[in-house]
Design an enzyme around this catalytic site. Structure first.
Site, PDB file in Angstrom:
ATOM      1  N   GLY A   1      50.807  34.358  36.984  1.00  0.00           N
ATOM      2  CA  GLY A   1      50.895  34.234  36.128  1.00  0.00           C
ATOM      3  C   GLY A   1      50.134  35.136  35.145  1.00  0.00           C
ATOM      4  O   GLY A   1      49.009  35.493  35.778  1.00  0.00           O
TER       5      GLY A   1
ATOM      6  N   PHE B   1      45.373  26.830  35.158  1.00  0.00           N
ATOM      7  CA  PHE B   1      44.874  28.072  36.134  1.00  0.00           C
ATOM      8  C   PHE B   1      43.599  28.344  36.354  1.00  0.00           C
ATOM      9  O   PHE B   1      42.955  26.992  35.149  1.00  0.00           O
ATOM     10  CB  PHE B   1      45.726  29.315  35.291  1.00  0.00           C
ATOM     11  CG  PHE B   1      46.002  30.286  36.515  1.00  0.00           C
ATOM     12  CD1 PHE B   1      46.873  29.715  37.657  1.00  0.00           C
ATOM     13  CD2 PHE B   1      44.841  31.653  37.349  1.00  0.00           C
ATOM     14  CE1 PHE B   1      47.567  31.393  38.397  1.00  0.00           C
ATOM     15  CE2 PHE B   1      45.804  32.682  38.347  1.00  0.00           C
ATOM     16  CZ  PHE B   1      46.698  32.397  38.080  1.00  0.00           C
TER      17      PHE B   1
ATOM     18  N   HIS C   1      38.355  36.399  45.619  1.00  0.00           N
ATOM     19  CA  HIS C   1      39.325  35.659  45.208  1.00  0.00           C
ATOM     20  C   HIS C   1      39.529  34.618  46.722  1.00  0.00           C
ATOM     21  O   HIS C   1      39.314  35.454  47.425  1.00  0.00           O
ATOM     22  CB  HIS C   1      40.583  36.111  45.493  1.00  0.00           C
ATOM     23  CG  HIS C   1      41.820  35.591  44.301  1.00  0.00           C
ATOM     24  ND1 HIS C   1      41.693  33.864  45.576  1.00  0.00           N
ATOM     25  CD2 HIS C   1      42.164  35.285  43.670  1.00  0.00           C
ATOM     26  CE1 HIS C   1      42.569  33.448  44.938  1.00  0.00           C
ATOM     27  NE2 HIS C   1      42.897  33.726  43.779  1.00  0.00           N
TER      28      HIS C   1
ATOM     29  N   LEU D   1      46.707  37.406  49.320  1.00  0.00           N
ATOM     30  CA  LEU D   1      45.942  36.253  48.836  1.00  0.00           C
ATOM     31  C   LEU D   1      47.453  35.169  49.004  1.00  0.00           C
ATOM     32  O   LEU D   1      48.455  35.368  48.868  1.00  0.00           O
ATOM     33  CB  LEU D   1      46.318  36.920  47.355  1.00  0.00           C
ATOM     34  CG  LEU D   1      46.053  35.983  46.436  1.00  0.00           C
ATOM     35  CD1 LEU D   1      44.738  36.115  46.259  1.00  0.00           C
ATOM     36  CD2 LEU D   1      46.606  36.324  44.833  1.00  0.00           C
TER      37      LEU D   1
ATOM     38  N   ARG E   1      36.372  31.448  39.426  1.00  0.00           N
ATOM     39  CA  ARG E   1      36.571  32.755  41.117  1.00  0.00           C
ATOM     40  C   ARG E   1      35.146  32.765  41.896  1.00  0.00           C
ATOM     41  O   ARG E   1      34.622  32.611  42.978  1.00  0.00           O
ATOM     42  CB  ARG E   1      37.876  33.958  41.355  1.00  0.00           C
ATOM     43  CG  ARG E   1      38.823  33.551  41.040  1.00  0.00           C
ATOM     44  CD  ARG E   1      39.321  34.463  40.283  1.00  0.00           C
ATOM     45  NE  ARG E   1      40.419  34.012  41.071  1.00  0.00           N
ATOM     46  CZ  ARG E   1      42.731  34.458  40.458  1.00  0.00           C
ATOM     47  NH1 ARG E   1      41.645  36.280  40.329  1.00  0.00           N
ATOM     48  NH2 ARG E   1      43.262  34.107  40.344  1.00  0.00           N
TER      49      ARG E   1
ATOM     50  N   ARG F   1      36.391  37.998  35.544  1.00  0.00           N
ATOM     51  CA  ARG F   1      37.810  37.640  34.293  1.00  0.00           C
ATOM     52  C   ARG F   1      38.471  36.365  34.873  1.00  0.00           C
ATOM     53  O   ARG F   1      37.666  35.934  36.340  1.00  0.00           O
ATOM     54  CB  ARG F   1      39.013  38.802  35.422  1.00  0.00           C
ATOM     55  CG  ARG F   1      40.361  38.484  34.892  1.00  0.00           C
ATOM     56  CD  ARG F   1      40.966  39.816  36.067  1.00  0.00           C
ATOM     57  NE  ARG F   1      40.827  38.651  37.026  1.00  0.00           N
ATOM     58  CZ  ARG F   1      42.680  38.687  37.511  1.00  0.00           C
ATOM     59  NH1 ARG F   1      43.729  38.711  36.969  1.00  0.00           N
ATOM     60  NH2 ARG F   1      42.300  37.835  39.140  1.00  0.00           N
TER      61      ARG F   1
ATOM     62  N   GLY G   1      41.682  34.156  35.644  1.00  0.00           N
ATOM     63  CA  GLY G   1      42.843  34.482  36.749  1.00  0.00           C
ATOM     64  C   GLY G   1      43.999  34.187  35.592  1.00  0.00           C
ATOM     65  O   GLY G   1      43.555  33.367  34.676  1.00  0.00           O
TER      66      GLY G   1
HETATM   67  C1  LIG Z   1      47.601  39.225  45.381  1.00  0.00           C
HETATM   68  C2  LIG Z   1      47.162  40.013  43.947  1.00  0.00           C
HETATM   69  C3  LIG Z   1      47.750  39.048  42.839  1.00  0.00           C
HETATM   70  C4  LIG Z   1      47.004  38.550  41.275  1.00  0.00           C
HETATM   71  N1  LIG Z   1      47.076  37.713  40.540  1.00  0.00           N
HETATM   72  C5  LIG Z   1      47.465  37.387  39.220  1.00  0.00           C
HETATM   73  C6  LIG Z   1      47.936  36.428  38.863  1.00  0.00           C
HETATM   74  O1  LIG Z   1      48.575  35.986  38.944  1.00  0.00           O
HETATM   75  N2  LIG Z   1      47.588  36.865  37.522  1.00  0.00           N
HETATM   76  C7  LIG Z   1      46.791  37.847  36.445  1.00  0.00           C
HETATM   77  O2  LIG Z   1      46.422  37.903  35.510  1.00  0.00           O
HETATM   78  N3  LIG Z   1      46.576  38.911  37.413  1.00  0.00           N
HETATM   79  C8  LIG Z   1      46.984  38.715  39.108  1.00  0.00           C
HETATM   80  N4  LIG Z   1      46.031  40.125  39.555  1.00  0.00           N
HETATM   81  C9  LIG Z   1      45.349  41.391  38.915  1.00  0.00           C
HETATM   82  C10 LIG Z   1      46.778  42.058  38.129  1.00  0.00           C
HETATM   83  O3  LIG Z   1      48.000  41.843  39.021  1.00  0.00           O
HETATM   84  C11 LIG Z   1      46.049  43.624  37.907  1.00  0.00           C
HETATM   85  O4  LIG Z   1      44.536  43.424  38.043  1.00  0.00           O
HETATM   86  C12 LIG Z   1      47.272  43.823  37.564  1.00  0.00           C
HETATM   87  O5  LIG Z   1      48.586  43.938  38.518  1.00  0.00           O
HETATM   88  C13 LIG Z   1      47.181  45.650  37.956  1.00  0.00           C
HETATM   89  O6  LIG Z   1      47.817  46.751  36.932  1.00  0.00           O
HETATM   90  P1  LIG Z   1      47.454  47.971  36.702  1.00  0.00           P
HETATM   91  O7  LIG Z   1      48.592  47.937  35.898  1.00  0.00           O
HETATM   92  O8  LIG Z   1      46.841  48.177  35.975  1.00  0.00           O
HETATM   93  O9  LIG Z   1      47.425  48.908  38.180  1.00  0.00           O
HETATM   94  P2  LIG Z   1      49.147  48.459  39.124  1.00  0.00           P
HETATM   95  O10 LIG Z   1      49.699  47.587  38.931  1.00  0.00           O
HETATM   96  O11 LIG Z   1      48.069  48.704  40.112  1.00  0.00           O
HETATM   97  O12 LIG Z   1      49.192  50.493  38.394  1.00  0.00           O
HETATM   98  C14 LIG Z   1      48.796  51.574  38.711  1.00  0.00           C
HETATM   99  C15 LIG Z   1      49.810  52.590  38.387  1.00  0.00           C
HETATM  100  O13 LIG Z   1      49.121  53.872  38.744  1.00  0.00           O
HETATM  101  C16 LIG Z   1      49.670  54.671  39.856  1.00  0.00           C
HETATM  102  N5  LIG Z   1      48.742  55.366  40.736  1.00  0.00           N
HETATM  103  C17 LIG Z   1      47.466  55.369  40.435  1.00  0.00           C
HETATM  104  N6  LIG Z   1      46.626  56.039  40.925  1.00  0.00           N
HETATM  105  C18 LIG Z   1      47.330  57.182  40.972  1.00  0.00           C
HETATM  106  C19 LIG Z   1      47.097  58.739  41.151  1.00  0.00           C
HETATM  107  N7  LIG Z   1      46.154  59.928  41.727  1.00  0.00           N
HETATM  108  N8  LIG Z   1      48.450  59.653  40.755  1.00  0.00           N
HETATM  109  C20 LIG Z   1      49.444  59.079  40.338  1.00  0.00           C
HETATM  110  N9  LIG Z   1      49.278  57.422  39.614  1.00  0.00           N
HETATM  111  C21 LIG Z   1      48.590  57.145  40.235  1.00  0.00           C
HETATM  112  C22 LIG Z   1      50.400  54.113  40.486  1.00  0.00           C
HETATM  113  O14 LIG Z   1      51.386  54.183  41.647  1.00  0.00           O
HETATM  114  C23 LIG Z   1      50.504  52.797  39.795  1.00  0.00           C
HETATM  115  O15 LIG Z   1      52.180  52.936  39.898  1.00  0.00           O
HETATM  116  C24 LIG Z   1      46.266  40.127  41.316  1.00  0.00           C
HETATM  117  C25 LIG Z   1      46.281  40.946  41.674  1.00  0.00           C
HETATM  118  C26 LIG Z   1      46.409  40.632  43.053  1.00  0.00           C
HETATM  119  C27 LIG Z   1      45.753  41.987  44.239  1.00  0.00           C
END
Ligand SMILES: Cc1cc2nc3c(=O)[nH]c(=O)nc-3n(C[C@H](O)[C@H](O)[C@H](O)COP(=O)(O)OP(=O)(O)OC[C@H]3O[C@@H](n4cnc5c(N)ncnc54)[C@H](O)[C@@H]3O)c2cc1C
Ligand code: SF4
Ligand code: FES
Lengths: 560, 247
Positions: free
Chosen positions: A26, A91, A207, A217, A262, A365, A367
């Protein structure tokens, strides 16, 4: 809303495949009457071991509820209280219940809500499955980027006066990770190579509860709902590592025991493993996550995905058996150095989300802060970019800009045409992962890090002679993986060099040779600056402290 | 550790070098708890780097890895090797053009998704500052299941109607339209109705139910289609037989 803006949304996957979809737990934002901005502030700053910039944290927590409400107005199916208001859950590391959730698919619903809502804005033009390779910089300003259109293999130049990077994390540098295949640090590497420092890269979050075989996870909500962690003797060992006293089974108390932060929980695992107290399994040493006392009904209601994952990928049903879990790499606190406006030091370049480091997360960070961070700083980056464009951008030297794009294209062509190198992508990647796991994991030492730095320098040199096996154009994933490996190697070196330079222990960065936190020397952000030949140069910048002087992180149950 | 050699027969097609698709055999040493995706990753890493397919999450949530496995649409990350014996045949999702190897062209779905307006058209104009729209757990439950669609398109690959009539909007897009229609906060049903109650919409569906059978997220698109049909029929009667009943 500014319909006249021309916005390109570029992603290497279809946007709804982004790894945000994997987030289960969340997103944090204060809404309940027993909570306050101050509580969220102190949880975040303390959780980050005082390395967070407090002005940024203040901005973040104030904006957080607004962004989560905005998502609600866009249709996000948040879980609800009986009276129809949004429900929140406890959390790890948060003293109050403030985590908004949508069953156990919170990130998935946030991502799909954003993606689907984006479809109604004609000014957003999507470029799905375009892999961005280089930023184009002229005269100290970002002027666009080049990208490979996967379906044709063609390289396209996007001439843009403002660019926002939101490319996510880099967990794939490590062998055991919750991160999907696409999380390869590309965006971090793009900015880094264009001269923007990577900040606080040594802080890599583990984690505590990943499945030992796939890294998948099991959400922290397992423990939020009352799950417990035990060693091979059935002891809830966290009480032996400053997170006790033991709380009654099934009645979790916020911020202590299983709901400790964590980094502390993962570190406790490491110590127990050294003592031989972990459970040996065919996938290595594990601790046991016991959910049985919650009962089938609650598990199915609150944690259906967890049951599904453990049953299908491991063959263990949490209703009847404890699930073996281990710490796995999860989140990069560090990233592209931005200010509180999400702006980088390169004019016209902004960054937000996991790829960026503002920093609100400091050394660790909490959660459920990062999903909110995406929303808050995503909007901030957009506003900053618009302000920058409205301010009128200086006339660029278009010849030089085009030459920059051509150079990027030429580099790719060279990689394409190269032959006889003999290095393989899979081989180098394996060596990188092994080095990171061994020397840049939960605990680090000067000696190990030096070893890692030299190994990575070697790998980067060898990378220069990798050869592609696939020299065709359409959807060439061999090429993609080569480029992703290049990005990961650069990020990995920034991690290890920054970690070697930080001779203290703080949050997720724990040194066996410097076990104490050292505020005199290291209450500072590290800044790794790219150098073409050789390792990055490390500099430091001040942490913004407004109202919470560095204190002790106390996660024992006693103080409350 | 239980390990066994699994024979994969994978469809290969590169539009630049191949006139038509062919099958390639790989013998892959596999762990017992592996899924087909793990086996493909092993091929990519250790046997043949030229094989192309999509994947990311390895947890059945990103929707990238849909393929035909022994003729059935499946997520490769959820297709357990232990469920198969003998040679496992892996092909790209049926009913979509092949871009390369196991990668399909999904433009059609993306276009249709956009057509059904899969976003909230708020019933009332309430500013964000005024707080959340109230929605009881019971109201949430009405549409919740339809929010779970990961856009994996297995249902399109399973749908006999879509195979025959490609202009059919199809199960997932209609389910998503239905998801918003059923949301207590939404007032956009009429706009969506023009698309989904049209000839290319629900009336194309002959209710075989294959979509719901293959859906990895239990969205039950067939159920959504059925509900849309019923609602549309009611609409029709209200409009044509009982015009006075419309406010
Ligand atoms: C399993 C898991 C559970 C999690 N649970 C939580 C939670 O409960 N609460 C919380 O706050 N956080 C949580 N996190 C952390 C959080 O989800 C992530 O930090 C966050 O979603 C990252 O989002 P973002 O938009 O930065 O990147 P992403 O969602 O990874 O998006 C990155 C985007 O960039 C694009 N991209 C990357 N490189 C390139 C490139 N070279 N060219 C073109 N496009 C590119 C990708 O295609 C993608 O569309 C969790 C993470 C994981 C892995
Ligand atoms: S309805 Fe089910 S099968 Fe169809 S796209 Fe959605 S998740 Fe996949
Ligand atoms: S890899 Fe994401 S659904 Fe299979």
């Amino acid at each position: 809303m500014r319909p006249e803006l021309k916005i390109a949304l570029v992603s290497k996957v279809y946007p709804m495949r982004s790894h945000t979809c994997a987030a289960e737990g969340g997103a944090a934002g204060v809404i309940k009457s027993d909570d306050s901005m101050d509580h969220h502030f102190h949880d975040t700053v303390g959780g980050g071991d005082w390395l967070s910039d407090q002005d940024a944290v203040d901005f973040f927590i104030r904006e957080a509820p607004k962004e989560l409400l905005q998502l609600e107005h866009w249709g996000c199916p948040w879980s609800r209280e009986p009276n129809g208001s949004v429900a929140v859950r406890p959390f790890g590391g948060m003293k109050k219940q403030r985590t908004w959730f949508a069953a156990d698919k919170s990130g998935f619903h946030i991502l799909h809500t954003l993606f689907q809502t984006s479809l109604k804005f004609p000014s957003i033009q999507r470029f799905d499955e375009y892999y961005v390779t280089d930023l184009v910089v002229d005269d100290g300003r970002c002027c666009g980027f080049t990208a490979i259109e996967m379906r044709s293999g063609q390289i396209k130049f996007f001439r843009a006066n403002a660019v926002i990077i939101a490319s996510g994390g880099a967990g794939r540098m490590f062998p055991f990770t919750t991160n999907g295949a696409i999380k390869t640090g590309d965006g971090m590497a793009l900015a880094y190579r264009a001269g923007v420092p990577l900040k606080d890269m040594e802080f890599v979050q583990y984690h505590p509860t990943g499945l030992p075989n796939t890294g998948t996870l099991l959400t922290e909500a397992c423990r939020g709902e009352g799950g417990i962690l035990v060693n091979k003797n059935g002891r809830r060992f966290l009480q032996d590592y400053g997170m006790g006293p033991e709380t009654p089974v099934g009645q979790p108390v916020l911020k202590t025991m299983e709901l400790g932060p964590r980094d502390r929980v993962s570190q406790a695992f490491w110590h127990e493993q050294k003592k031989g107290n972990m459970v040996p399994t065919r996938w290595g040493d594990c601790m046991m996550l016991d959910l049985r006392h919650l009962g089938e009904k609650k598990i199915d209601e609150r944690l259906p995905l967890v049951r599904d994952m453990a049953t299908s990928y491991l063959g263990v049903d949490p209703v009847t058996d404890p699930v073996p879990v281990r710490p796995v790499v999860h989140y990069m606190m560090g990233g592209i150095d931005t200010d509180i406006r999400a702006a980088t030091s390169l004019a016209g370049l902004y960054a937000a989300g996991e790829c960026a480091c503002v920093s609100i997360n400091g050394a660790n960070r909490l959660g459920s802060n990062s999903l909110t961070e995406l929303l808050v700083f995503g909007r901030r980056a957009a506003i900053s970019a618009i302000e920058y464009l409205d301010g009128g951008t200086a006339v660029a030297n278009e010849t030089a800009v085009t030459a920059g794009a051509d150079a990027a294209q030429a580099r790719l062509r060279e990689l394409f045409n190269r032959s006889g190198g003999g290095e393989t992508i899979a081989g180098l990647r394996k060596e990188m992962m092994a080095t990171m796991e061994e020397h840049a994991g939960i605990y680090r030492s000067g000696e190990g890090l030096e070893q890692a730095c030299s190994t990575l320098a070697g790998l980067r040199r060898r990378y220069a002679s990798i050869e592609l096996h696939d020299k065709t154009n359409v959807y060439n994933t061999d090429l993609l993986q080569a480029l992703e490996l290049g990005a990961m190697l650069d990020c990995a070196e920034a991690v290890t060099v920054s970690a070697l330079a930080r001779r203290e222990s703080r949050g997720a960065h724990q040194r066996l040779d410097f076990t104490a936190r050292d505020d005199t020397t290291y209450l500072r952000h590290s800044l790794a600056s790219y150098r073409n030949a050789g390792p990055p140069a490390i500099g430091y910048s001040d942490v913004v402290i407004t109202r919470s002087p560095p204190g002790v992180r106390d996660y024992s149950g006693e103080q409350k | 550790m239980s390990e066994r050699i699994v024979e994969l027969e994978v469809l290969r097609f590169n539009p630049e070098t191949d006139a038509e698709p062919r099958f390639q055999r790989y013998s892959v040493p596999c762990m017992n708890e592996w899924v087909v995706l793990d086996a493909l990753n092993h091929v990519k890493e250790a046997i043949d780097p030229t094989l192309s397919y999509r994947w990311s999450c390895h947890m059945a949530v990103c929707g990238s890895c849909g393929m035909m496995i022994n003729g059935e649409p499946k997520l490769a990350c959820k297709a357990f090797l232990r469920a198969y014996d003998g040679v496992i045949r892996v092909e790209p999702l049926a009913n979509f053009p092949i871009q390369r190897d196991l990668v399909t062209v999904i433009d059609d779905f993306i276009t249709k998704l956009k057509r059904v307006k899969p976003y909230l058209v708020p019933k009332s104009d309430q500013p964000v500052e005024a707080g959340e729209f109230r929605q009881t757990p019971a109201e949430l439950k009405r549409y919740k299941q339809y929010t779970l669609c990961i856009n994996c398109m297995l249902c399109y690959a399973a749908c006999p109607e879509y195979a025959l009539v490609p202009k059919f909007i199809g199960p997932a897009a209609i389910s998503l339209a239905h998801r918003y229609n059923e949301d207590s906060r939404d007032g956009g049903r009429e706009e969506r109705q023009q698309e989904i109650a049209s000839g290319e919409g629900v009336w194309e569906c002959s209710f075989v139910g294959a979509c719901s059978e293959v859906c990895p997220e239990h969205v039950d698109p067939a159920g959504a289609l059925q509900q849309v049909k019923i609602r549309s029929t009611v609409d029709w009667y209200q409009e044509h037989l009982m015009p006075w009943s419309k406010k």
